[in-house]
Motif scaffolding. Sequence first.
Motif, PDB file in Angstrom:
ATOM      1  N   ASP A 245       0.839  -1.200   0.000  1.00  0.00           N
ATOM      2  CA  ASP A 245       0.000   0.000   0.000  1.00  0.00           C
ATOM      3  C   ASP A 245       0.876   1.253   0.000  1.00  0.00           C
ATOM      4  N   THR A 246       1.021   1.885  -1.156  1.00  0.00           N
ATOM      5  CA  THR A 246       1.875   3.071  -1.270  1.00  0.00           C
ATOM      6  C   THR A 246       1.221   4.330  -0.716  1.00  0.00           C
ATOM      7  N   SER A 247      -0.082   4.284  -0.439  1.00  0.00           N
ATOM      8  CA  SER A 247      -0.758   5.464   0.093  1.00  0.00           C
ATOM      9  C   SER A 247      -0.267   5.801   1.501  1.00  0.00           C
ATOM     10  N   GLN A 248       0.373   4.837   2.166  1.00  0.00           N
ATOM     11  CA  GLN A 248       0.896   5.064   3.507  1.00  0.00           C
ATOM     12  C   GLN A 248       2.299   5.664   3.499  1.00  0.00           C
ATOM     13  N   PHE A 249       2.951   5.682   2.342  1.00  0.00           N
ATOM     14  CA  PHE A 249       4.328   6.159   2.256  1.00  0.00           C
ATOM     15  C   PHE A 249       4.387   7.667   2.487  1.00  0.00           C
ATOM     16  N   LYS A 250       5.409   8.112   3.185  1.00  0.00           N
ATOM     17  CA  LYS A 250       5.616   9.545   3.370  1.00  0.00           C
ATOM     18  C   LYS A 250       6.010  10.203   2.048  1.00  0.00           C
ATOM     19  N   ASP A 251       6.791   9.467   1.222  1.00  0.00           N
ATOM     20  CA  ASP A 251       7.253   9.992  -0.060  1.00  0.00           C
ATOM     21  C   ASP A 251       6.664   9.186  -1.211  1.00  0.00           C
ATOM     22  N   ASN A 252       6.586   9.805  -2.365  1.00  0.00           N
ATOM     23  CA  ASN A 252       6.146   9.115  -3.567  1.00  0.00           C
ATOM     24  C   ASN A 252       7.192   8.068  -3.952  1.00  0.00           C
ATOM     25  N   PRO A 253       6.788   6.836  -4.313  1.00  0.00           N
ATOM     26  CA  PRO A 253       7.763   5.791  -4.665  1.00  0.00           C
ATOM     27  C   PRO A 253       8.744   6.216  -5.753  1.00  0.00           C
TER      28      PRO A 253
ATOM     29  N   PHE B 122      13.171   0.630   0.858  1.00  0.00           N
ATOM     30  CA  PHE B 122      13.067  -0.442   1.842  1.00  0.00           C
ATOM     31  C   PHE B 122      12.905   0.092   3.261  1.00  0.00           C
ATOM     32  N   TYR B 123      13.715   1.079   3.636  1.00  0.00           N
ATOM     33  CA  TYR B 123      13.576   1.633   4.990  1.00  0.00           C
ATOM     34  C   TYR B 123      12.810   2.957   4.964  1.00  0.00           C
ATOM     35  N   ARG B 124      11.820   2.993   4.110  1.00  0.00           N
ATOM     36  CA  ARG B 124      10.951   4.153   3.930  1.00  0.00           C
ATOM     37  C   ARG B 124      10.288   4.594   5.233  1.00  0.00           C
ATOM     38  N   LYS B 125       9.985   5.863   5.303  1.00  0.00           N
ATOM     39  CA  LYS B 125       9.172   6.390   6.388  1.00  0.00           C
ATOM     40  C   LYS B 125       7.708   6.388   5.951  1.00  0.00           C
ATOM     41  N   LEU B 126       6.806   6.360   6.924  1.00  0.00           N
ATOM     42  CA  LEU B 126       5.376   6.375   6.644  1.00  0.00           C
ATOM     43  C   LEU B 126       4.775   7.713   7.075  1.00  0.00           C
ATOM     44  N   LYS B 127       3.583   7.990   6.572  1.00  0.00           N
ATOM     45  CA  LYS B 127       2.859   9.184   6.994  1.00  0.00           C
ATOM     46  C   LYS B 127       2.551   9.081   8.486  1.00  0.00           C
ATOM     47  N   GLU B 128       2.424  10.219   9.139  1.00  0.00           N
ATOM     48  CA  GLU B 128       2.229  10.247  10.598  1.00  0.00           C
ATOM     49  C   GLU B 128       1.001   9.468  11.048  1.00  0.00           C
ATOM     50  N   ASN B 129      -0.058   9.471  10.252  1.00  0.00           N
ATOM     51  CA  ASN B 129      -1.294   8.782  10.651  1.00  0.00           C
ATOM     52  C   ASN B 129      -1.358   7.340  10.171  1.00  0.00           C
TER      53      ASN B 129
ATOM     54  N   TYR C 128       7.273  -2.728   6.703  1.00  0.00           N
ATOM     55  CA  TYR C 128       7.872  -1.461   7.121  1.00  0.00           C
ATOM     56  C   TYR C 128       9.037  -1.816   8.034  1.00  0.00           C
ATOM     57  N   HIS C 129      10.237  -1.279   7.759  1.00  0.00           N
ATOM     58  CA  HIS C 129      11.428  -1.757   8.449  1.00  0.00           C
ATOM     59  C   HIS C 129      12.053  -0.776   9.435  1.00  0.00           C
ATOM     60  N   ARG C 130      11.254   0.155   9.925  1.00  0.00           N
ATOM     61  CA  ARG C 130      11.719   0.996  11.032  1.00  0.00           C
ATOM     62  C   ARG C 130      11.120   0.431  12.322  1.00  0.00           C
ATOM     63  N   PHE C 131      11.887   0.483  13.412  1.00  0.00           N
ATOM     64  CA  PHE C 131      11.389  -0.047  14.676  1.00  0.00           C
ATOM     65  C   PHE C 131      11.376   1.058  15.720  1.00  0.00           C
ATOM     66  N   HIS C 132      10.487   0.913  16.703  1.00  0.00           N
ATOM     67  CA  HIS C 132      10.157   2.009  17.608  1.00  0.00           C
ATOM     68  C   HIS C 132      10.170   1.557  19.065  1.00  0.00           C
TER      69      HIS C 132
END
Length: 295
Positions: free
Chosen positions: A72-80, A90-97, A165-169
């Motif tokens: 689902d690319t609609s969740q990406f912070k940036d355009n692919p 691969f280690y993309r950021k997602l939109k805040e929501n 999504y490959h960022r961990f929190h």
Amino acid sequence: MIKYYDRKAKTYNIEKVAGDSYLNWTYSSPIGMFLLEKLIKKKIFSKFYGYYCNTKLSKGKIKKFIDDFNIDTSQFKDNPEAYNCFNDFFYRKLKENARPIDKVSNSLISPGDGRLTAFTNIDLKNLIQIKGITYSLYDFIKNDDVSKKYADGTCLILRLCPTDYHRFHFLDSGFCDVSKKINGAYYSVNPIALKKVNNLFCENKREWSLFHSDNFGDVLYVEVGATCVGSIIQTYSPNKKISKGEEKGYFKFGGSTIVLFFESNAVSIDKDILEQSSLGFETKVNMGETIGNNL
């Protein structure tokens, strides 16, 4: 075939594995296992592939990967199309929501996207890697004093496949010590590999840190690298106040695993996750999703 539990739909799904035929051949054939031990598990192989994923030559893989795995690319912070290489994607950021975080103080949240398995009342010398295969926490982090804190505690294993999504929190507010690195091999962390390599978690490259959580005690936070994971990148500031859900770091290309240890009587994991774990199934979860609460 990897079957996992979708807790929202209350159904089981079959995971579409990136590189499925490659994994099956590598970990099931004599030639594949020979190449695994002589080359694929070595740092130089993952480093070389990681270098490729950092070049513009790898950009052409992005669209096919998204299409093949219906991401689902609609969740990406940036355009692919804005990514310069595969690792950027691969280690993309997602939109805040994109990943709502349960801010209730006594709610335990998942630190990342992936497939979760939970174990309670753990035996430090016989932690479960997969059915019939165990490993020791002492061997895992190579620190006896820290390991002893988690006797009879809870262990969570969150497996991130390459499509995730490959960022961990951070799962809570608090303070985190400096991360300690342990060099190792680069086996896959896919269940196919876990069945074939004894003590895989204790063989692979990994990093661990103590997170002094405000609501769940001292949590042992371990990141495990895998084939083609050139780096585990820590982005947090050690020994500074951390907010719940704040980013801790990210993995570069490849499947990876996060393993969390809680002290005895520090946490209660949601019933559906425990039930599925007892049946041998992982549960699909997203970062920020509630997976338990404190006691």
